[in-house]
Design a protein around this motif. Structure first.
Motif, PDB file in Angstrom:
ATOM      1  N   PRO A  36       0.827  -1.215   0.000  1.00  0.00           N
ATOM      2  CA  PRO A  36       0.000   0.000   0.000  1.00  0.00           C
ATOM      3  C   PRO A  36       0.859   1.262   0.000  1.00  0.00           C
ATOM      4  O   PRO A  36       2.044   1.233   0.334  1.00  0.00           O
ATOM      5  CB  PRO A  36      -0.805  -0.128   1.295  1.00  0.00           C
ATOM      6  CG  PRO A  36       0.045  -0.977   2.175  1.00  0.00           C
ATOM      7  CD  PRO A  36       0.734  -1.957   1.274  1.00  0.00           C
ATOM      8  N   ASP A  37       0.229   2.362  -0.392  1.00  0.00           N
ATOM      9  CA  ASP A  37       0.922   3.648  -0.427  1.00  0.00           C
ATOM     10  C   ASP A  37       0.990   4.303   0.951  1.00  0.00           C
ATOM     11  O   ASP A  37       1.796   5.221   1.163  1.00  0.00           O
ATOM     12  CB  ASP A  37       0.204   4.611  -1.387  1.00  0.00           C
ATOM     13  CG  ASP A  37       0.230   4.101  -2.821  1.00  0.00           C
ATOM     14  OD1 ASP A  37       1.219   3.424  -3.172  1.00  0.00           O
ATOM     15  OD2 ASP A  37      -0.732   4.373  -3.563  1.00  0.00           O
ATOM     16  N   ALA A  38       0.132   3.876   1.869  1.00  0.00           N
ATOM     17  CA  ALA A  38       0.064   4.491   3.195  1.00  0.00           C
ATOM     18  C   ALA A  38       0.047   3.402   4.258  1.00  0.00           C
ATOM     19  O   ALA A  38      -0.259   2.236   3.962  1.00  0.00           O
ATOM     20  CB  ALA A  38      -1.191   5.370   3.306  1.00  0.00           C
ATOM     21  N   PRO A  39       0.352   3.755   5.502  1.00  0.00           N
ATOM     22  CA  PRO A  39       0.343   2.754   6.572  1.00  0.00           C
ATOM     23  C   PRO A  39      -1.025   2.090   6.713  1.00  0.00           C
ATOM     24  O   PRO A  39      -2.069   2.682   6.395  1.00  0.00           O
ATOM     25  CB  PRO A  39       0.698   3.570   7.815  1.00  0.00           C
ATOM     26  CG  PRO A  39       1.439   4.752   7.302  1.00  0.00           C
ATOM     27  CD  PRO A  39       0.808   5.075   5.979  1.00  0.00           C
ATOM     28  N   LEU A  40      -1.014   0.877   7.207  1.00  0.00           N
ATOM     29  CA  LEU A  40      -2.244   0.144   7.492  1.00  0.00           C
ATOM     30  C   LEU A  40      -2.453   0.070   9.001  1.00  0.00           C
ATOM     31  O   LEU A  40      -1.547   0.333   9.792  1.00  0.00           O
ATOM     32  CB  LEU A  40      -2.175  -1.271   6.913  1.00  0.00           C
ATOM     33  CG  LEU A  40      -2.025  -1.395   5.408  1.00  0.00           C
ATOM     34  CD1 LEU A  40      -2.002  -2.868   5.007  1.00  0.00           C
ATOM     35  CD2 LEU A  40      -3.137  -0.657   4.668  1.00  0.00           C
ATOM     36  N   THR A  41      -3.676  -0.303   9.382  1.00  0.00           N
ATOM     37  CA  THR A  41      -4.002  -0.502  10.791  1.00  0.00           C
ATOM     38  C   THR A  41      -4.088  -1.988  11.076  1.00  0.00           C
ATOM     39  O   THR A  41      -4.759  -2.733  10.366  1.00  0.00           O
ATOM     40  CB  THR A  41      -5.343   0.159  11.151  1.00  0.00           C
ATOM     41  OG1 THR A  41      -5.225   1.574  10.996  1.00  0.00           O
ATOM     42  CG2 THR A  41      -5.738  -0.150  12.589  1.00  0.00           C
ATOM     43  N   LEU A  42      -3.366  -2.402  12.099  1.00  0.00           N
ATOM     44  CA  LEU A  42      -3.482  -3.768  12.595  1.00  0.00           C
ATOM     45  C   LEU A  42      -4.414  -3.714  13.795  1.00  0.00           C
ATOM     46  O   LEU A  42      -4.074  -3.159  14.837  1.00  0.00           O
ATOM     47  CB  LEU A  42      -2.109  -4.321  13.004  1.00  0.00           C
ATOM     48  CG  LEU A  42      -2.097  -5.735  13.610  1.00  0.00           C
ATOM     49  CD1 LEU A  42      -2.617  -6.761  12.618  1.00  0.00           C
ATOM     50  CD2 LEU A  42      -0.698  -6.103  14.091  1.00  0.00           C
ATOM     51  N   ARG A  43      -5.613  -4.275  13.642  1.00  0.00           N
ATOM     52  CA  ARG A  43      -6.647  -4.218  14.685  1.00  0.00           C
ATOM     53  C   ARG A  43      -6.760  -5.602  15.291  1.00  0.00           C
ATOM     54  O   ARG A  43      -7.131  -6.571  14.609  1.00  0.00           O
ATOM     55  CB  ARG A  43      -7.974  -3.776  14.063  1.00  0.00           C
ATOM     56  CG  ARG A  43      -9.045  -3.448  15.072  1.00  0.00           C
ATOM     57  CD  ARG A  43      -8.730  -2.164  15.844  1.00  0.00           C
ATOM     58  NE  ARG A  43      -9.904  -1.687  16.549  1.00  0.00           N
ATOM     59  CZ  ARG A  43     -10.259  -2.063  17.778  1.00  0.00           C
ATOM     60  NH1 ARG A  43      -9.516  -2.941  18.430  1.00  0.00           N
ATOM     61  NH2 ARG A  43     -11.334  -1.558  18.342  1.00  0.00           N
ATOM     62  N   LEU A  44      -6.445  -5.690  16.582  1.00  0.00           N
ATOM     63  CA  LEU A  44      -6.412  -6.979  17.269  1.00  0.00           C
ATOM     64  C   LEU A  44      -7.386  -7.032  18.427  1.00  0.00           C
ATOM     65  O   LEU A  44      -7.099  -7.642  19.463  1.00  0.00           O
ATOM     66  CB  LEU A  44      -4.980  -7.272  17.739  1.00  0.00           C
ATOM     67  CG  LEU A  44      -3.943  -7.478  16.627  1.00  0.00           C
ATOM     68  CD1 LEU A  44      -2.546  -7.586  17.208  1.00  0.00           C
ATOM     69  CD2 LEU A  44      -4.275  -8.718  15.801  1.00  0.00           C
ATOM     70  N   GLY A  45      -8.535  -6.385  18.291  1.00  0.00           N
ATOM     71  CA  GLY A  45      -9.585  -6.475  19.293  1.00  0.00           C
ATOM     72  C   GLY A  45      -9.076  -6.187  20.686  1.00  0.00           C
ATOM     73  O   GLY A  45      -8.486  -5.146  20.953  1.00  0.00           O
ATOM     74  N   ARG A  46      -9.296  -7.121  21.598  1.00  0.00           N
ATOM     75  CA  ARG A  46      -8.721  -7.066  22.950  1.00  0.00           C
ATOM     76  C   ARG A  46      -8.054  -8.403  23.239  1.00  0.00           C
ATOM     77  O   ARG A  46      -8.554  -9.454  22.839  1.00  0.00           O
ATOM     78  CB  ARG A  46      -9.800  -6.789  24.002  1.00  0.00           C
ATOM     79  CG  ARG A  46     -10.186  -5.349  24.121  1.00  0.00           C
ATOM     80  CD  ARG A  46     -10.715  -5.000  25.508  1.00  0.00           C
ATOM     81  NE  ARG A  46     -11.779  -5.850  25.984  1.00  0.00           N
ATOM     82  CZ  ARG A  46     -11.686  -6.644  27.062  1.00  0.00           C
ATOM     83  NH1 ARG A  46     -10.579  -6.698  27.759  1.00  0.00           N
ATOM     84  NH2 ARG A  46     -12.714  -7.380  27.440  1.00  0.00           N
ATOM     85  N   ILE A  47      -6.940  -8.321  23.947  1.00  0.00           N
ATOM     86  CA  ILE A  47      -6.151  -9.505  24.255  1.00  0.00           C
ATOM     87  C   ILE A  47      -5.912  -9.551  25.758  1.00  0.00           C
ATOM     88  O   ILE A  47      -5.590  -8.541  26.373  1.00  0.00           O
ATOM     89  CB  ILE A  47      -4.800  -9.481  23.507  1.00  0.00           C
ATOM     90  CG1 ILE A  47      -5.029  -9.384  21.990  1.00  0.00           C
ATOM     91  CG2 ILE A  47      -3.980 -10.717  23.841  1.00  0.00           C
ATOM     92  CD1 ILE A  47      -3.750  -9.197  21.192  1.00  0.00           C
ATOM     93  N   VAL A  48      -6.052 -10.717  26.339  1.00  0.00           N
ATOM     94  CA  VAL A  48      -5.812 -10.918  27.772  1.00  0.00           C
ATOM     95  C   VAL A  48      -4.511 -11.709  27.914  1.00  0.00           C
ATOM     96  O   VAL A  48      -4.412 -12.826  27.436  1.00  0.00           O
ATOM     97  CB  VAL A  48      -6.980 -11.697  28.413  1.00  0.00           C
ATOM     98  CG1 VAL A  48      -6.761 -11.855  29.899  1.00  0.00           C
ATOM     99  CG2 VAL A  48      -8.319 -11.007  28.121  1.00  0.00           C
TER     100      VAL A  48
END
Length: 634
Positions: free
Chosen positions: A297-309
Motif C-alpha cells: 500500500p501507499d500508506a500505513p495500514l491498521t493492525l486491529r487486534l480487538g482485545r487480548i488478555v
C-alpha cells in the motif's frame, strides 16, 4: 564584617515563596457564573492586588503566605484577563465565566475521546468547541492531610488539538449543554481508573469502617509507601526478567522471524482462548498468521487486534509495530509501509498471561487494512506456548486506598463553586455492594457541605450491562450494586442515569459514551436549568397482586410503555420458595402484568436483574427503565 557576609548569604539562601495562584485559576479557565469566586494562592509579599481586565477588584494581606481575594459574581461571557500583583505580577488570559461541573469516578469517566474515535470519528475530527474546556486533575493521592492546590494541570479546549485527551462522557455532556444553554462549559475531571468509592471519601465518613481507615492510614507514613513500592516493583521486575529468559520465542531464531517454520504449531481460531487456560495460565504464548497482499500500500495500514488478555507485542514481518501492557485497551497498531511486502506477510503476536484465562476476546474487530479495504484476521492462527511460570506477583494499588483521592484530587477544588457533580463509579465496588448506598449518600452529603452548596446536584451513572447473559434468572452482585445506586437517589437533587442498555458484554469500557453524556445532559437540563424535559425512564410506582398475577404501575410513562425487544427474559417472579421464573409479560398503557404457572402466589419481582440482562423496557421518550427488585405487600 565576616559575620555580616555570612548573615547576608544565609538570608539569600533561605527559600522564598514566589507568587502562586490556584491552578484552577489559570489560562483558559472557565469559572462558575453568578457566584463569587475565591482567587487564592501563596506569596511572601505583604499585599496582593487583583484586577479583572482593568478594574481593581480586591486587595488582600497575606497571612502565613496564604492570600485570597473574592472575585464578584459575573454573568456568562469573556474573554477576560486577570492580573495578580504581589512581589511579582502574573497575568491569566482567556478567562471565561459559564457553568462548571466536577466529573469523578473511575475509568469509564476517565476514558478519553481517543478511545471512542473509532466509533465516532467525526466527533473527533470536526470538534470545534473552544468554549468547552476541561481541566484534568493530576492522578495523585495523599493520606496524611488534604492538599490545597494541584501540582499540575491546565485547561484544554474541545478543539482538534486537544479533543482526543478529554473525557468522552464529560465532552458529550458538555457539548449538549453548551449547545442548549449557549454558555461556556467547564469540566474539572477528577477521576482515576480502578478506584473504589472509599478512595474518594474523607476519613470522617469512614468511622463505621475501621478497616478502611486503617488501610489508608498505613500509607500516611511515606516510608510504608516507599517500602511497599520498592518491594513489589523488584518482585515484578524479577518476574518479567525471568519470563523473558524462559521465553523460547526470544531465543536463537525469534518466533516473530518471517521465515520461521511454524508448520508444527497447533491451530487456534481467533477470537478464542488458549486451550486449557480456563483453569489459569501464567507465561508466554505466541501466534502467527500469514496474510497475502497483492500490492504494497501507499500508506500505513491498521493492525486491529480487538482485545487480548493480558499483554501483547505485535510484529509484522519481524518489525515490532506495537504493544499493550494490560487487557482492557483496544489494540490498534499502525503498520508502516516499510514493514509490508507484496505477497506473503507474517503477523506474529507475543501474549503474556499473568495467571488467568488468556486469549482474544470475541465480538471485537480483528483485521489488517484501512477504511477502504480490510483483510479479516479472524479464523485460524498457528500458536505455541513458549514459557510457563508462576502467577505474577501481587501489586498493592496504593492510589486506590481509602481517603487518598479525596485528599489530593477533590479537596483542592472544594473552594470553587460548581453547577453539579457527575459520578461514574461502581465497577470496583461491585463485588461487595452491600454498603455502597451508605457510602455514596454519605459522600454526596459531605461533598455538598464542603462546597457549601447543600442543594448541589449529583448525577449518578448506573453500572451498565456487562459479562455473559444467563439463560435462567440469577442473582448478581452487579445487579445489587445497581440497586444500591438507585436507592442513593433518595437524596434530593440527585438523578440516576440508566445505562443498562448501552454496554458491551465483553468490555467493561463500552464505547457508547455519547448516549451516556446525552442522558446526563437531560438530567442537568431538568435539575440545573429547570427545563421541562423528560430525563427519567419508567419506574415502578405500585404493585398489586391478584391470585398468581402481579400488576405493576409505572411512573414517568405518561404516553405509555414501550418494549424495543421481547421482554420474555426481562422480568422474573418468585413465590415463597424464592425460586425465580421468567414471567409472561403483557403491556397496557403504563401497566405491566406478570404471571407464571409455577408461581401460585408471587412475592418478589425482578426486572433486568443480572450482570448483562435483557433490558428492553422504555418510555416513549426513549429512556430505559432502571433494573429493580421489589417485594409484594401481603
Amino acid at each position: 564584617m565576616r559575620y555580616g557576609y555570612l548573615l547576608l548569604a544565609l538570608l539569600i539562601s533561605l527559600p522564598t515563596q514566589a507568587l502562586t495562584i490556584h491552578r484552577l485559576i489559570s489560562d483558559g479557565a472557565v469559572l462558575q457564573r453568578h457566584q463569587a469566586i475565591p482567587i487564592t494562592g501563596t506569596t511572601d509579599a505583604t499585599t496582593v492586588k487583583v484586577w479583572l481586565n482593568d478594574t481593581l477588584i480586591g486587595e488582600a494581606t497575606a497571612a502565613n503566605q496564604q492570600w485570597s481575594v473574592s472575585l464578584p459574581a459575573q454573568t456568562a461571557g469573556g474573554p477576560y484577563t486577570l492580573k495578580v500583583e504581589a512581589e511579582e505580577t502574573q497575568v491569566i488570559r482567556d478567562l471565561y465565566f459559564g457553568d462548571v461541573y466536577l466529573t469523578s469516578g473511575q475509568s469509564n469517566m476517565e476514558l478519553p475521546m481517543a478511545r471512542v474515535e473509532e466509533a465516532y470519528p467525526d466527533d473527533v475530527k470536526d470538534a470545534d468547541y473552544p468554549l468547552i474546556r476541561e481541566f484534568t486533575v493530576p492522578d495523585e493521592y495523599r493520606f496524611d492531610g488534604e492538599n490545597l492546590d494541584y501540582s499540575s494541570g491546565q485547561w484544554l479546549s474541545a478543539t482538534p488539538a486537544h479533543i482526543a485527551k478529554l473525557s468522552a462522557v464529560a465532552h458529550y455532556f458538555a457539548r449538549e449543554l453548551h449547545l442548549s444553554e449557549g454558555v461556556p462549559i467547564g469540566i474539572v475531571n477528577a477521576s482515576l481508573g480502578g478506584s473504589p468509592i472509599e478512595a474518594w471519601m474523607a476519613k470522617t465518613l469512614l468511622t463505621d469502617y475501621p478497616d478502611d481507615i486503617a488501610a489508608g492510614e498505613y500509607f500516611a507514613n511515606p516510608q510504608n509507601i516507599q517500602t511497599t513500592q520498592q518491594t513489589e516493583q523488584a518482585a515484578q521486575q524479577a518476574w518479567y526478567q525471568a519470563l523473558h529468559e524462559l521465553d523460547k520465542g526470544l531465543k536463537d531464531t525469534p518466533w516473530f522471524t518471517p521465515s520461521l517454520d511454524d508448520k508444527d504449531w497447533q491451530t487456534l481460531t481467533v477470537p478464542g482462548n488458549l486451550p486449557g487456560s480456563e483453569s489459569g495460565f501464567a507465561g508466554v504464548w505466541w501466534l502467527r498468521k500469514h496474510v497475502f497482499l497483492a500490492e504494497v500500500p501507499d500508506a500505513p495500514l491498521t493492525l486491529r487486534l480487538g482485545r487480548i488478555v493480558d499483554a501483547d507485542e505485535a510484529y509484522v514481518n519481524g518489525q515490532r509495530v506495537g504493544n499493550t501492557t494490560y487487557q482492557y485497551p483496544p489494540r490498534r497498531y499502525t503498520v508502516p509501509v516499510s514493514a509490508l511486502r507484496k505477497g506473503d506477510n507474517v503477523i506474529a503476536i507475543r501474549v503474556v498471561s499473568n495467571g488467568g484465562s488468556t486469549g482474544f476476546v470475541p465480538d471485537k474487530m480483528y483485521f489488517l487494512g484501512n477504511d477502504q479495504a480490510r483483510i479479516s484476521l479472524a479464523g485460524d492462527w498457528q500458536y505455541k506456548v513458549a514459557a510457563t511460570t508462576d502467577n505474577t506477583p501481587s501489586t498493592t494499588f496504593i492510589r486506590w486506598k481509602p481517603m487518598g483521592l479525596f485528599n489530593a484530587m477533590i479537596a483542592p477544588a472544594t473552594q470553587f463553586p460548581i453547577s453539579g457533580v457527575l459520578w461514574y463509579q461502581g465497577e470496583s465496588n461491585a463485588s461487595r455492594p452491600e454498603d455502597y448506598r451508605d457510602k455514596l449518600t454519605s459522600m454526596m452529603t459531605h461533598w455538598r457541605a464542603r462546597w457549601q452548596q447543600p442543594d448541589l446536584p449529583f448525577f449518578i451513572v448506573q453500572l451498565t450491562n456487562f459479562m455473559e447473559r444467563h439463560d435462567k434468572p440469577t442473582d448478581s452482585s452487579w445487579a445489587r450494586l445497581r440497586d444500591q445506586q438507585y436507592k442513593s437517589t433518595e437524596l434530593d437533587n440527585t438523578a440516576l442515569i440508566v445505562t443498562i442498555d448501552i454496554g458491551e458484554w465483553n468490555d467493561i469500557h463500552p464505547v457508547n459514551k455519547k448516549a451516556v453524556g446525552q442522558r446526563l445532559a437531560l438530567a442537568a437540563q431538568h435539575l440545573v436549568y429547570k427545563h421541562p424535559v423528560t430525563y427519567r425512564g419508567p419506574e415502578v410506582s405500585g404493585i398489586t397482586r391478584n391470585g398468581n398475577t402481579l400488576t405493576l404501575t409505572f411512573a414517568h410513562a405518561d404516553d405509555g410503555l414501550h418494549a424495543n425487544t421481547s421482554l420474555r427474559k426481562s422480568f422474573a417472579i418468585a413465590g415463597q420458595d424464592g425460586r425465580f421464573h421468567w414471567a409472561n409479560v403483557q403491556l397496557s398503557g403504563n401497566k405491566i402484568t406478570l404471571q407464571h404457572p409455577d408461581v401460585v402466589s408471587p412475592t418478589t419481582v425482578r426486572y433486568a436483574w443480572g450482570d448483562n440482562p435483557a433490558a428492553g423496557l422504555y418510555n416513549r421518550a426513549g429512556l430505559p427503565a432502571p433494573p429493580f427488585e421489589r417485594t409484594v405487600s401481603p
